[in-house]
Design a protein around this motif. Structure first.
Motif, PDB file in Angstrom:
ATOM      1  N   LEU A 163       0.812  -1.169   0.036  1.00  0.00           N
ATOM      2  CA  LEU A 163      -0.120  -0.047   0.019  1.00  0.00           C
ATOM      3  C   LEU A 163       0.855   1.338   0.045  1.00  0.00           C
ATOM      4  CD1 LEU A 163      -2.751  -1.021   2.419  1.00  0.00           C
ATOM      5  CD2 LEU A 163      -3.046  -0.744   0.105  1.00  0.00           C
ATOM      6  N   ARG A 164       1.891   1.273   0.820  1.00  0.00           N
ATOM      7  CA  ARG A 164       2.683   2.428   0.766  1.00  0.00           C
ATOM      8  C   ARG A 164       3.621   2.838  -0.752  1.00  0.00           C
ATOM      9  NH1 ARG A 164       5.746   5.223   4.761  1.00  0.00           N
ATOM     10  NH2 ARG A 164       7.286   6.300   4.086  1.00  0.00           N
ATOM     11  N   SER A 165       3.968   1.734  -1.173  1.00  0.00           N
ATOM     12  CA  SER A 165       4.509   1.920  -2.220  1.00  0.00           C
ATOM     13  C   SER A 165       3.655   2.338  -3.636  1.00  0.00           C
ATOM     14  CB  SER A 165       5.374   0.733  -3.041  1.00  0.00           C
ATOM     15  OG  SER A 165       4.448  -0.410  -2.947  1.00  0.00           O
ATOM     16  N   THR A 166       2.338   1.933  -3.468  1.00  0.00           N
ATOM     17  CA  THR A 166       1.316   2.224  -4.588  1.00  0.00           C
ATOM     18  C   THR A 166       0.727   3.382  -4.329  1.00  0.00           C
ATOM     19  OG1 THR A 166       1.062  -0.327  -4.612  1.00  0.00           O
ATOM     20  CG2 THR A 166      -0.561   1.240  -5.770  1.00  0.00           C
ATOM     21  N   PHE A 167       0.344   3.828  -3.211  1.00  0.00           N
ATOM     22  CA  PHE A 167      -0.605   4.885  -2.926  1.00  0.00           C
ATOM     23  C   PHE A 167      -0.159   5.889  -2.197  1.00  0.00           C
ATOM     24  CE2 PHE A 167      -3.659   1.405  -3.403  1.00  0.00           C
ATOM     25  CZ  PHE A 167      -4.865   2.195  -3.816  1.00  0.00           C
ATOM     26  N   HIS A 168       1.392   6.010  -1.854  1.00  0.00           N
ATOM     27  CA  HIS A 168       2.115   7.300  -1.421  1.00  0.00           C
ATOM     28  C   HIS A 168       1.759   8.546  -1.597  1.00  0.00           C
ATOM     29  CE1 HIS A 168       5.382   7.718  -4.471  1.00  0.00           C
ATOM     30  NE2 HIS A 168       5.230   6.249  -4.603  1.00  0.00           N
ATOM     31  N   ASP A 169       1.467   8.720  -3.147  1.00  0.00           N
ATOM     32  CA  ASP A 169       1.024   9.964  -3.490  1.00  0.00           C
ATOM     33  C   ASP A 169      -0.345  10.238  -4.286  1.00  0.00           C
ATOM     34  OD1 ASP A 169       1.383   8.423  -5.898  1.00  0.00           O
ATOM     35  OD2 ASP A 169       3.202   9.494  -6.756  1.00  0.00           O
ATOM     36  N   ILE A 170      -1.204   9.387  -3.771  1.00  0.00           N
ATOM     37  CA  ILE A 170      -2.375   9.632  -4.103  1.00  0.00           C
ATOM     38  C   ILE A 170      -3.322  10.314  -2.986  1.00  0.00           C
ATOM     39  CG2 ILE A 170      -4.590   8.272  -4.906  1.00  0.00           C
ATOM     40  CD1 ILE A 170      -2.474   7.887  -6.683  1.00  0.00           C
ATOM     41  N   PRO A 171      -4.067  11.328  -3.257  1.00  0.00           N
ATOM     42  CA  PRO A 171      -4.718  11.922  -2.237  1.00  0.00           C
ATOM     43  C   PRO A 171      -5.317  11.134  -1.217  1.00  0.00           C
ATOM     44  CG  PRO A 171      -5.135  13.113  -4.454  1.00  0.00           C
ATOM     45  CD  PRO A 171      -4.451  11.660  -4.507  1.00  0.00           C
ATOM     46  N   VAL A 172      -5.419  11.457  -0.116  1.00  0.00           N
ATOM     47  CA  VAL A 172      -5.783  10.783   1.024  1.00  0.00           C
ATOM     48  C   VAL A 172      -7.503  10.652   0.864  1.00  0.00           C
ATOM     49  CG1 VAL A 172      -6.545  10.791   3.579  1.00  0.00           C
ATOM     50  CG2 VAL A 172      -3.955  11.498   2.812  1.00  0.00           C
ATOM     51  N   GLY A 173      -8.263  11.733   0.498  1.00  0.00           N
ATOM     52  CA  GLY A 173      -9.750  11.228   0.376  1.00  0.00           C
ATOM     53  C   GLY A 173     -10.252  10.236  -0.630  1.00  0.00           C
ATOM     54  N   GLU A 174      -9.092  10.291  -1.734  1.00  0.00           N
ATOM     55  CA  GLU A 174      -9.570   9.249  -2.794  1.00  0.00           C
ATOM     56  C   GLU A 174      -9.031   8.151  -2.389  1.00  0.00           C
ATOM     57  OE1 GLU A 174      -8.799  12.563  -6.466  1.00  0.00           O
ATOM     58  OE2 GLU A 174      -7.446  10.718  -6.413  1.00  0.00           O
ATOM     59  N   THR A 175      -7.751   8.021  -1.481  1.00  0.00           N
ATOM     60  CA  THR A 175      -7.240   6.554  -1.308  1.00  0.00           C
ATOM     61  C   THR A 175      -8.340   5.888  -0.300  1.00  0.00           C
ATOM     62  OG1 THR A 175      -5.192   7.507  -1.248  1.00  0.00           O
ATOM     63  CG2 THR A 175      -5.422   5.615   0.073  1.00  0.00           C
ATOM     64  N   ARG A 176      -9.047   6.578   0.481  1.00  0.00           N
ATOM     65  CA  ARG A 176     -10.177   6.134   1.597  1.00  0.00           C
ATOM     66  C   ARG A 176     -11.128   5.706   0.673  1.00  0.00           C
ATOM     67  NH1 ARG A 176      -8.870   7.451   6.825  1.00  0.00           N
ATOM     68  NH2 ARG A 176      -7.656   9.143   7.180  1.00  0.00           N
ATOM     69  N   ARG A 177     -11.552   6.396  -0.221  1.00  0.00           N
ATOM     70  CA  ARG A 177     -12.521   5.530  -1.131  1.00  0.00           C
ATOM     71  C   ARG A 177     -12.383   4.361  -1.960  1.00  0.00           C
ATOM     72  NH1 ARG A 177     -17.514   6.953   0.020  1.00  0.00           N
ATOM     73  NH2 ARG A 177     -18.002   6.239  -1.940  1.00  0.00           N
ATOM     74  N   MET A 178     -11.218   4.161  -2.372  1.00  0.00           N
ATOM     75  CA  MET A 178     -10.795   3.076  -3.130  1.00  0.00           C
ATOM     76  C   MET A 178     -10.320   1.914  -2.303  1.00  0.00           C
ATOM     77  SD  MET A 178      -8.526   4.666  -6.450  1.00  0.00           S
ATOM     78  CE  MET A 178      -7.696   5.833  -5.582  1.00  0.00           C
ATOM     79  N   LEU A 179      -9.654   2.203  -1.081  1.00  0.00           N
ATOM     80  CA  LEU A 179      -9.204   1.135  -0.115  1.00  0.00           C
ATOM     81  C   LEU A 179     -10.363   0.455   0.690  1.00  0.00           C
ATOM     82  CD1 LEU A 179      -5.836   2.202   1.219  1.00  0.00           C
ATOM     83  CD2 LEU A 179      -6.342   0.601  -0.546  1.00  0.00           C
ATOM     84  N   GLY A 180     -11.356   1.094   0.584  1.00  0.00           N
ATOM     85  CA  GLY A 180     -12.626   0.716   1.456  1.00  0.00           C
ATOM     86  C   GLY A 180     -13.980   1.236   1.457  1.00  0.00           C
ATOM     87  N   LEU A 181     -14.131   2.507   1.560  1.00  0.00           N
ATOM     88  CA  LEU A 181     -15.496   3.215   1.676  1.00  0.00           C
ATOM     89  C   LEU A 181     -16.276   2.839   0.465  1.00  0.00           C
ATOM     90  CD1 LEU A 181     -14.412   6.515   3.338  1.00  0.00           C
ATOM     91  CD2 LEU A 181     -15.401   4.634   4.330  1.00  0.00           C
TER      92      LEU A 181
END
Length: 437
Positions: A348-366
Protein backbone atom coordinates in the motif's frame (compact mmCIF):
# COMPACT_ATOMS: atom_id res chain seq x y z
CA UNK A 1 -18.32 9.86 8.54
CA UNK A 2 -15.93 12.81 8.89
CA UNK A 3 -12.29 11.80 9.08
CA UNK A 4 -9.07 13.59 9.86
CA UNK A 5 -5.65 12.96 8.42
CA UNK A 6 -4.59 11.01 11.52
CA UNK A 7 -7.45 8.49 11.28
CA UNK A 8 -6.40 4.99 10.18
CA UNK A 9 -7.74 3.69 6.91
CA UNK A 10 -10.81 1.49 6.93
CA UNK A 11 -9.58 -1.14 4.48
CA UNK A 12 -11.98 -3.55 2.81
CA UNK A 13 -10.55 -6.10 0.41
CA UNK A 14 -13.01 -6.59 -2.44
CA UNK A 15 -11.32 -9.84 -3.45
CA UNK A 16 -10.35 -12.55 -0.97
CA UNK A 17 -10.83 -16.32 -1.12
CA UNK A 18 -11.96 -19.10 1.19
CA UNK A 19 -12.84 -22.73 0.75
CA UNK A 20 -12.69 -26.07 2.49
CA UNK A 21 -10.20 -28.76 1.55
CA UNK A 22 -12.26 -30.32 -1.24
CA UNK A 23 -13.01 -33.66 0.40
CA UNK A 24 -14.49 -31.86 3.43
CA UNK A 25 -17.40 -30.51 1.37
CA UNK A 26 -19.14 -33.90 1.57
CA UNK A 27 -21.42 -33.03 4.55
CA UNK A 28 -22.64 -29.95 2.68
CA UNK A 29 -23.48 -31.89 -0.49
CA UNK A 30 -26.80 -33.66 -0.96
CA UNK A 31 -26.24 -37.40 -0.48
CA UNK A 32 -27.54 -38.29 -3.95
CA UNK A 33 -24.46 -36.57 -5.40
CA UNK A 34 -21.91 -38.40 -3.22
CA UNK A 35 -21.12 -40.97 -5.90
CA UNK A 36 -20.39 -38.27 -8.48
CA UNK A 37 -18.35 -36.45 -5.84
CA UNK A 38 -16.19 -39.54 -5.32
CA UNK A 39 -15.52 -39.63 -9.06
CA UNK A 40 -14.61 -35.93 -8.97
CA UNK A 41 -12.18 -36.49 -6.10
CA UNK A 42 -10.61 -39.45 -7.90
CA UNK A 43 -9.71 -37.20 -10.82
CA UNK A 44 -7.83 -34.60 -8.79
CA UNK A 45 -4.36 -35.98 -9.46
CA UNK A 46 -4.98 -36.12 -13.20
CA UNK A 47 -6.18 -32.50 -13.15
CA UNK A 48 -3.10 -31.42 -11.22
CA UNK A 49 -0.81 -33.22 -13.67
CA UNK A 50 -2.58 -31.45 -16.54
CA UNK A 51 -2.03 -28.09 -14.83
CA UNK A 52 1.66 -28.87 -14.44
CA UNK A 53 1.95 -29.95 -18.08
CA UNK A 54 0.32 -26.75 -19.30
CA UNK A 55 2.60 -24.62 -17.16
CA UNK A 56 -0.19 -23.35 -14.93
CA UNK A 57 1.37 -25.14 -11.96
CA UNK A 58 5.07 -25.21 -11.05
CA UNK A 59 6.12 -28.02 -8.69
CA UNK A 60 9.06 -26.15 -7.16
CA UNK A 61 7.04 -22.98 -6.61
CA UNK A 62 4.14 -24.95 -5.11
CA UNK A 63 6.44 -26.70 -2.64
CA UNK A 64 8.08 -23.42 -1.59
CA UNK A 65 4.76 -21.56 -1.31
CA UNK A 66 3.17 -24.12 0.99
CA UNK A 67 6.37 -24.48 3.02
CA UNK A 68 6.79 -20.73 3.56
CA UNK A 69 3.12 -19.98 4.35
CA UNK A 70 1.80 -23.16 5.96
CA UNK A 71 0.29 -21.44 8.99
CA UNK A 72 -1.22 -18.47 7.16
CA UNK A 73 -2.74 -20.59 4.41
CA UNK A 74 -4.90 -22.34 6.99
CA UNK A 75 -6.79 -19.07 7.04
CA UNK A 76 -8.44 -20.26 3.85
CA UNK A 77 -10.86 -22.26 5.99
CA UNK A 78 -9.84 -21.76 9.65
CA UNK A 79 -11.64 -18.62 10.84
CA UNK A 80 -9.41 -17.83 13.81
CA UNK A 81 -6.31 -18.00 11.59
CA UNK A 82 -8.05 -15.92 8.96
CA UNK A 83 -8.75 -13.08 11.38
CA UNK A 84 -5.10 -13.15 12.43
CA UNK A 85 -4.00 -12.80 8.79
CA UNK A 86 -6.50 -10.02 8.02
CA UNK A 87 -5.41 -8.09 11.10
CA UNK A 88 -1.77 -8.50 10.14
CA UNK A 89 -2.49 -6.99 6.73
CA UNK A 90 -4.55 -4.15 8.19
CA UNK A 91 -7.70 -5.36 6.44
CA UNK A 92 -10.86 -4.69 8.47
CA UNK A 93 -13.30 -6.52 6.19
CA UNK A 94 -13.40 -8.59 3.04
CA UNK A 95 -15.49 -9.92 0.16
CA UNK A 96 -15.05 -13.70 0.11
CA UNK A 97 -14.83 -15.57 -3.20
CA UNK A 98 -14.26 -19.36 -3.50
CA UNK A 99 -11.06 -21.40 -3.86
CA UNK A 100 -8.60 -20.54 -1.10
CA UNK A 101 -5.84 -22.50 -2.86
CA UNK A 102 -4.84 -21.13 -6.25
CA UNK A 103 -1.70 -23.26 -6.52
CA UNK A 104 -2.79 -26.89 -6.16
CA UNK A 105 -6.60 -26.52 -6.22
CA UNK A 106 -6.81 -28.44 -2.95
CA UNK A 107 -9.78 -26.32 -1.86
CA UNK A 108 -11.77 -26.52 -5.09
CA UNK A 109 -15.55 -26.46 -4.66
CA UNK A 110 -17.31 -29.72 -5.69
CA UNK A 111 -17.38 -30.38 -9.42
CA UNK A 112 -15.08 -27.44 -10.20
CA UNK A 113 -17.67 -24.71 -9.71
CA UNK A 114 -15.35 -22.31 -7.89
CA UNK A 115 -13.27 -19.88 -9.92
CA UNK A 116 -13.71 -22.28 -12.83
CA UNK A 117 -17.49 -21.77 -12.77
CA UNK A 118 -18.57 -21.94 -16.42
CA UNK A 119 -21.51 -22.65 -18.65
CA UNK A 120 -19.99 -25.92 -19.85
CA UNK A 121 -20.52 -27.66 -16.50
CA UNK A 122 -23.29 -30.20 -16.01
CA UNK A 123 -26.22 -28.03 -14.83
CA UNK A 124 -27.35 -30.44 -12.11
CA UNK A 125 -23.88 -31.16 -10.73
CA UNK A 126 -22.90 -27.52 -11.06
CA UNK A 127 -25.84 -26.36 -8.98
CA UNK A 128 -25.25 -29.11 -6.41
CA UNK A 129 -21.60 -28.12 -6.01
CA UNK A 130 -22.49 -24.44 -5.78
CA UNK A 131 -25.08 -25.07 -3.09
CA UNK A 132 -22.60 -27.13 -1.08
CA UNK A 133 -20.05 -24.31 -1.12
CA UNK A 134 -22.71 -21.71 -0.35
CA UNK A 135 -23.92 -23.68 2.68
CA UNK A 136 -20.40 -23.91 4.07
CA UNK A 137 -19.59 -20.28 3.29
CA UNK A 138 -22.70 -19.06 5.10
CA UNK A 139 -21.51 -20.88 8.23
CA UNK A 140 -18.00 -19.51 7.79
CA UNK A 141 -18.90 -15.82 7.46
CA UNK A 142 -21.38 -16.12 10.32
CA UNK A 143 -18.39 -16.26 12.70
CA UNK A 144 -18.04 -12.50 12.20
CA UNK A 145 -20.62 -11.17 9.72
CA UNK A 146 -19.49 -7.57 10.15
CA UNK A 147 -16.10 -8.42 8.61
CA UNK A 148 -17.12 -10.79 5.82
CA UNK A 149 -19.36 -10.56 2.77
CA UNK A 150 -19.71 -14.07 1.37
CA UNK A 151 -20.07 -14.46 -2.40
CA UNK A 152 -22.54 -17.21 -3.31
CA UNK A 153 -21.72 -19.33 -6.35
CA UNK A 154 -24.54 -19.08 -8.88
CA UNK A 155 -24.52 -21.32 -12.01
CA UNK A 156 -26.87 -18.89 -13.71
CA UNK A 157 -27.16 -20.99 -16.89
CA UNK A 158 -29.09 -23.69 -15.00
CA UNK A 159 -32.90 -23.74 -14.65
CA UNK A 160 -33.90 -20.14 -14.01
CA UNK A 161 -36.42 -21.02 -11.29
CA UNK A 162 -33.78 -22.93 -9.35
CA UNK A 163 -31.30 -20.11 -9.84
CA UNK A 164 -33.72 -17.53 -8.47
CA UNK A 165 -34.54 -19.80 -5.52
CA UNK A 166 -30.83 -20.13 -4.71
CA UNK A 167 -30.44 -16.34 -4.76
CA UNK A 168 -33.12 -15.96 -2.10
CA UNK A 169 -31.82 -18.92 -0.08
CA UNK A 170 -28.27 -17.55 -0.17
CA UNK A 171 -29.46 -14.13 0.95
CA UNK A 172 -31.47 -15.58 3.81
CA UNK A 173 -28.44 -17.60 4.92
CA UNK A 174 -26.36 -14.43 5.30
CA UNK A 175 -24.43 -14.27 2.01
CA UNK A 176 -24.15 -10.90 0.33
CA UNK A 177 -23.14 -11.20 -3.34
CA UNK A 178 -23.44 -13.55 -6.32
CA UNK A 179 -20.72 -14.91 -8.60
CA UNK A 180 -21.92 -15.94 -12.05
CA UNK A 181 -19.96 -17.69 -14.82
CA UNK A 182 -17.88 -15.41 -17.02
CA UNK A 183 -18.38 -17.92 -19.87
CA UNK A 184 -21.74 -19.34 -20.93
CA UNK A 185 -20.17 -21.55 -23.63
CA UNK A 186 -23.10 -23.27 -25.42
CA UNK A 187 -25.79 -21.84 -23.13
CA UNK A 188 -27.83 -18.70 -23.73
CA UNK A 189 -25.68 -15.54 -23.57
CA UNK A 190 -26.50 -12.89 -21.02
CA UNK A 191 -28.45 -10.63 -23.38
CA UNK A 192 -31.15 -13.33 -23.48
CA UNK A 193 -34.36 -12.27 -21.72
CA UNK A 194 -34.55 -15.67 -19.99
CA UNK A 195 -32.17 -14.24 -17.38
CA UNK A 196 -34.32 -11.24 -16.50
CA UNK A 197 -35.82 -12.99 -13.43
CA UNK A 198 -32.27 -13.58 -12.20
CA UNK A 199 -31.25 -9.92 -12.56
CA UNK A 200 -34.51 -8.88 -10.92
CA UNK A 201 -33.94 -11.20 -7.96
CA UNK A 202 -30.37 -9.95 -7.52
CA UNK A 203 -31.60 -6.35 -7.50
CA UNK A 204 -34.46 -7.17 -5.15
CA UNK A 205 -32.19 -8.86 -2.61
CA UNK A 206 -29.51 -6.17 -2.92
CA UNK A 207 -26.88 -8.72 -3.91
CA UNK A 208 -24.25 -7.43 -6.37
CA UNK A 209 -23.54 -9.79 -9.28
CA UNK A 210 -19.84 -10.41 -9.93
CA UNK A 211 -17.68 -12.28 -12.40
CA UNK A 212 -14.15 -13.37 -11.47
CA UNK A 213 -11.13 -14.31 -13.55
CA UNK A 214 -10.40 -18.01 -13.86
CA UNK A 215 -12.52 -19.63 -16.54
CA UNK A 216 -11.17 -19.53 -20.09
CA UNK A 217 -11.14 -21.85 -23.14
CA UNK A 218 -7.91 -23.51 -22.01
CA UNK A 219 -8.24 -26.37 -24.49
CA UNK A 220 -7.53 -23.82 -27.23
CA UNK A 221 -4.19 -22.74 -25.82
CA UNK A 222 -2.16 -25.94 -25.95
CA UNK A 223 0.91 -25.42 -23.78
CA UNK A 224 1.18 -21.72 -24.72
CA UNK A 225 0.47 -20.24 -21.32
CA UNK A 226 1.16 -16.74 -22.62
CA UNK A 227 -2.05 -16.88 -24.62
CA UNK A 228 -4.02 -17.71 -21.49
CA UNK A 229 -2.56 -14.92 -19.37
CA UNK A 230 -2.96 -12.41 -22.22
CA UNK A 231 -6.72 -12.84 -22.34
CA UNK A 232 -7.71 -14.31 -18.97
CA UNK A 233 -9.00 -10.90 -17.87
CA UNK A 234 -11.08 -10.51 -21.04
CA UNK A 235 -13.53 -13.30 -20.26
CA UNK A 236 -14.87 -11.95 -16.95
CA UNK A 237 -15.11 -8.46 -18.48
CA UNK A 238 -17.12 -9.68 -21.47
CA UNK A 239 -20.50 -9.96 -19.67
CA UNK A 240 -20.30 -6.22 -18.96
CA UNK A 241 -21.00 -5.18 -22.53
CA UNK A 242 -23.57 -7.95 -22.97
CA UNK A 243 -25.54 -6.59 -20.02
CA UNK A 244 -25.07 -2.96 -20.97
CA UNK A 245 -25.94 -2.99 -24.67
CA UNK A 246 -28.88 -5.36 -24.18
CA UNK A 247 -30.52 -2.94 -21.76
CA UNK A 248 -30.21 -5.06 -18.62
CA UNK A 249 -28.97 -2.07 -16.63
CA UNK A 250 -31.81 0.07 -17.98
CA UNK A 251 -34.49 -2.52 -17.14
CA UNK A 252 -32.99 -3.29 -13.73
CA UNK A 253 -31.63 -0.02 -12.31
CA UNK A 254 -31.12 -1.62 -8.90
CA UNK A 255 -28.74 -4.26 -10.25
CA UNK A 256 -25.07 -3.81 -9.36
CA UNK A 257 -22.48 -5.62 -11.49
CA UNK A 258 -18.75 -6.01 -10.92
CA UNK A 259 -15.69 -7.63 -12.46
CA UNK A 260 -13.16 -9.11 -10.02
CA UNK A 261 -9.43 -9.83 -10.25
CA UNK A 262 -9.20 -8.62 -13.81
CA UNK A 263 -7.52 -5.30 -13.20
CA UNK A 264 -9.10 -2.09 -14.46
CA UNK A 265 -6.50 -1.12 -17.06
CA UNK A 266 -8.88 -2.17 -19.86
CA UNK A 267 -11.77 0.02 -18.78
CA UNK A 268 -10.79 3.60 -19.80
CA UNK A 269 -10.35 2.84 -23.50
CA UNK A 270 -13.42 0.60 -23.54
CA UNK A 271 -15.50 3.31 -21.91
CA UNK A 272 -14.17 5.95 -24.31
CA UNK A 273 -15.01 3.68 -27.24
CA UNK A 274 -18.53 2.78 -26.05
CA UNK A 275 -19.45 6.37 -25.18
CA UNK A 276 -18.27 7.58 -28.57
CA UNK A 277 -20.32 4.90 -30.29
CA UNK A 278 -23.44 5.74 -28.33
CA UNK A 279 -23.07 9.51 -28.59
CA UNK A 280 -22.39 9.37 -32.34
CA UNK A 281 -25.13 9.90 -34.90
CA UNK A 282 -28.08 8.03 -33.39
CA UNK A 283 -25.59 5.52 -32.06
CA UNK A 284 -27.83 4.28 -29.28
CA UNK A 285 -30.58 3.23 -31.66
CA UNK A 286 -28.21 1.69 -34.17
CA UNK A 287 -26.16 -0.27 -31.67
CA UNK A 288 -28.91 -1.47 -29.36
CA UNK A 289 -32.24 -1.18 -31.17
CA UNK A 290 -34.27 -3.26 -28.71
CA UNK A 291 -32.73 -2.08 -25.49
CA UNK A 292 -33.87 1.54 -25.52
CA UNK A 293 -30.75 2.73 -23.72
CA UNK A 294 -31.53 6.12 -22.24
CA UNK A 295 -28.05 7.26 -21.29
CA UNK A 296 -24.41 6.86 -22.39
CA UNK A 297 -22.50 3.77 -21.22
CA UNK A 298 -20.41 5.81 -18.78
CA UNK A 299 -23.56 6.82 -16.89
CA UNK A 300 -24.60 3.20 -16.45
CA UNK A 301 -21.08 2.43 -15.30
CA UNK A 302 -21.17 5.12 -12.62
CA UNK A 303 -24.63 4.08 -11.48
CA UNK A 304 -24.33 0.30 -11.46
CA UNK A 305 -20.84 -1.04 -12.25
CA UNK A 306 -17.70 -1.48 -10.16
CA UNK A 307 -14.34 -3.17 -10.54
CA UNK A 308 -12.77 -5.28 -7.80
CA UNK A 309 -9.33 -4.15 -8.90
CA UNK A 310 -7.15 -6.67 -7.10
CA UNK A 311 -3.56 -5.61 -6.50
CA UNK A 312 -4.29 -2.31 -8.24
CA UNK A 313 -1.34 -1.05 -10.25
CA UNK A 314 0.13 2.45 -10.41
CA UNK A 315 -0.74 2.72 -14.08
CA UNK A 316 -4.39 2.00 -13.26
CA UNK A 317 -4.47 4.61 -10.50
CA UNK A 318 -3.17 7.15 -13.02
CA UNK A 319 -6.38 6.52 -15.00
CA UNK A 320 -8.76 6.70 -12.04
CA UNK A 321 -10.49 9.90 -13.16
CA UNK A 322 -11.52 8.20 -16.39
CA UNK A 323 -12.55 4.99 -14.65
CA UNK A 324 -14.18 6.83 -11.75
CA UNK A 325 -12.57 6.83 -8.31
CA UNK A 326 -15.67 5.33 -6.71
CA UNK A 327 -15.71 2.52 -9.29
CA UNK A 328 -12.32 1.16 -8.18
CA UNK A 329 -12.45 -1.27 -5.25
CA UNK A 330 -9.05 -2.43 -4.05
CA UNK A 331 -8.45 -6.11 -3.18
CA UNK A 332 -5.65 -8.10 -1.56
CA UNK A 333 -6.49 -11.51 -3.11
CA UNK A 334 -5.76 -13.26 0.20
CA UNK A 335 -4.47 -16.00 0.32
CA UNK A 336 -3.38 -16.28 -3.33
CA UNK A 337 0.30 -15.83 -4.23
CA UNK A 338 -0.36 -13.20 -6.91
CA UNK A 339 -1.96 -10.91 -4.33
CA UNK A 340 -0.51 -8.53 -1.74
CA UNK A 341 -0.74 -10.82 1.34
CA UNK A 342 1.23 -11.08 3.58
CA UNK A 343 2.96 -7.84 2.59
CA UNK A 344 -0.07 -5.63 2.12
CA UNK A 345 1.12 -2.77 4.30
CA UNK A 346 4.35 -2.33 2.35
CA UNK A 347 2.48 -2.72 -0.94
CA UNK A 348 0.00 0.00 0.00
CA UNK A 349 2.81 2.39 0.82
CA UNK A 350 4.60 1.85 -2.48
CA UNK A 351 1.36 2.17 -4.48
CA UNK A 352 -0.66 4.93 -2.78
CA UNK A 353 2.01 7.22 -1.33
CA UNK A 354 1.22 10.09 -3.71
CA UNK A 355 -2.54 9.58 -4.10
CA UNK A 356 -4.78 12.08 -2.26
CA UNK A 357 -5.94 10.77 1.12
CA UNK A 358 -9.65 11.31 0.42
CA UNK A 359 -9.48 9.31 -2.80
CA UNK A 360 -7.40 6.62 -1.12
CA UNK A 361 -10.07 6.19 1.55
CA UNK A 362 -12.68 5.65 -1.15
CA UNK A 363 -10.69 3.10 -3.16
CA UNK A 364 -9.34 1.17 -0.16
CA UNK A 365 -12.64 0.70 1.61
CA UNK A 366 -15.47 3.20 1.64
CA UNK A 367 -16.63 2.53 -1.92
CA UNK A 368 -16.62 -1.23 -1.25
CA UNK A 369 -18.63 -0.68 1.93
CA UNK A 370 -21.36 0.98 -0.11
CA UNK A 371 -21.39 -1.63 -2.86
CA UNK A 372 -21.39 -4.69 -0.58
CA UNK A 373 -23.34 -3.29 2.34
CA UNK A 374 -20.70 -3.26 5.08
CA UNK A 375 -21.57 -1.31 8.23
CA UNK A 376 -18.72 1.19 8.57
CA UNK A 377 -19.73 2.07 12.13
CA UNK A 378 -19.25 -1.55 13.23
CA UNK A 379 -15.94 -1.72 11.37
CA UNK A 380 -14.57 1.57 12.67
CA UNK A 381 -13.20 0.15 15.98
CA UNK A 382 -11.45 -2.62 14.04
CA UNK A 383 -9.93 -0.13 11.61
CA UNK A 384 -8.71 2.04 14.47
CA UNK A 385 -7.02 -1.00 15.99
CA UNK A 386 -5.33 -2.47 12.90
CA UNK A 387 -5.58 0.00 10.00
CA UNK A 388 -2.54 1.83 8.61
CA UNK A 389 -2.64 5.61 8.72
CA UNK A 390 -1.94 7.98 5.83
CA UNK A 391 1.45 8.60 7.45
CA UNK A 392 2.11 4.84 7.34
CA UNK A 393 1.46 4.98 3.60
CA UNK A 394 3.91 7.86 3.22
CA UNK A 395 1.16 10.38 2.44
CA UNK A 396 2.01 13.87 3.74
CA UNK A 397 -0.22 15.68 6.24
CA UNK A 398 -0.19 18.74 4.01
CA UNK A 399 -2.02 17.50 0.94
CA UNK A 400 -1.70 20.74 -1.04
CA UNK A 401 1.11 19.60 -3.32
CA UNK A 402 -0.43 16.15 -3.82
CA UNK A 403 -3.80 17.62 -4.79
CA UNK A 404 -2.13 20.13 -7.10
CA UNK A 405 -0.13 17.43 -8.89
CA UNK A 406 -3.36 15.71 -9.92
CA UNK A 407 -5.43 18.84 -10.59
CA UNK A 408 -5.26 18.74 -14.37
CA UNK A 409 -6.10 15.04 -14.58
CA UNK A 410 -9.00 15.46 -12.16
CA UNK A 411 -10.43 18.48 -13.99
CA UNK A 412 -10.15 16.78 -17.35
CA UNK A 413 -11.71 13.56 -16.11
CA UNK A 414 -13.22 11.68 -19.04
CA UNK A 415 -11.67 13.79 -21.73
CA UNK A 416 -14.09 12.61 -24.42
CA UNK A 417 -16.91 14.17 -22.39
CA UNK A 418 -15.19 17.25 -20.96
CA UNK A 419 -13.41 18.22 -24.15
CA UNK A 420 -10.12 18.58 -22.32
CA UNK A 421 -6.75 17.39 -23.54
CA UNK A 422 -5.83 13.83 -22.62
CA UNK A 423 -4.13 14.07 -19.21
CA UNK A 424 -0.54 12.93 -19.10
CA UNK A 425 0.50 14.62 -15.87
CA UNK A 426 0.45 13.37 -12.33
CA UNK A 427 3.16 11.52 -10.44
CA UNK A 428 1.92 8.04 -11.25
CA UNK A 429 1.01 8.58 -14.87
CA UNK A 430 4.10 7.63 -16.81
CA UNK A 431 3.43 7.17 -20.54
CA UNK A 432 -0.06 8.17 -21.65
CA UNK A 433 -2.25 5.08 -21.66
CA UNK A 434 -5.29 6.39 -23.48
CA UNK A 435 -6.38 7.53 -26.91
CA UNK A 436 -6.92 11.14 -27.88
CA UNK A 437 -10.46 12.18 -28.79
Amino acid sequence: MAMSYEDPYLIISSDCHAGLPTEEYRPYLESRFHGAFDDFLAGREARREAMTRLGVRNEDFAHQWFSDHEEGLRGGWDHAQRIKELDGDGVAAEVVFPDADAVDSQTAAPFGVGLGLSGDQDPELGMAGAKAHNRWLAEFVAHDPARHCGVALLPVTADVREVVAEIHRARESGLGALMIPSMWVDKAPYHDRRYDPVWAAAAETGMPVVTHSGAAPREEYGDHLGIYVSEVTWWPARPLWFLLWSGVFERHPGLRFGVAESGCWWLPNLLWFMDRLYLGAHGGKKLSPFAELRRPPSEYLDRQVFVCATNTKRRELAQRYEIGVDNILWGSDFPHPEGTWPNTRAWLRSTFHDIPVGETRRMLGLAAAEVFGFDVHRLDPIARRIGPTPADLGQPADQTAVEASWARSRETGRHWLTGGDFPVTGPAAGPAAGVTP
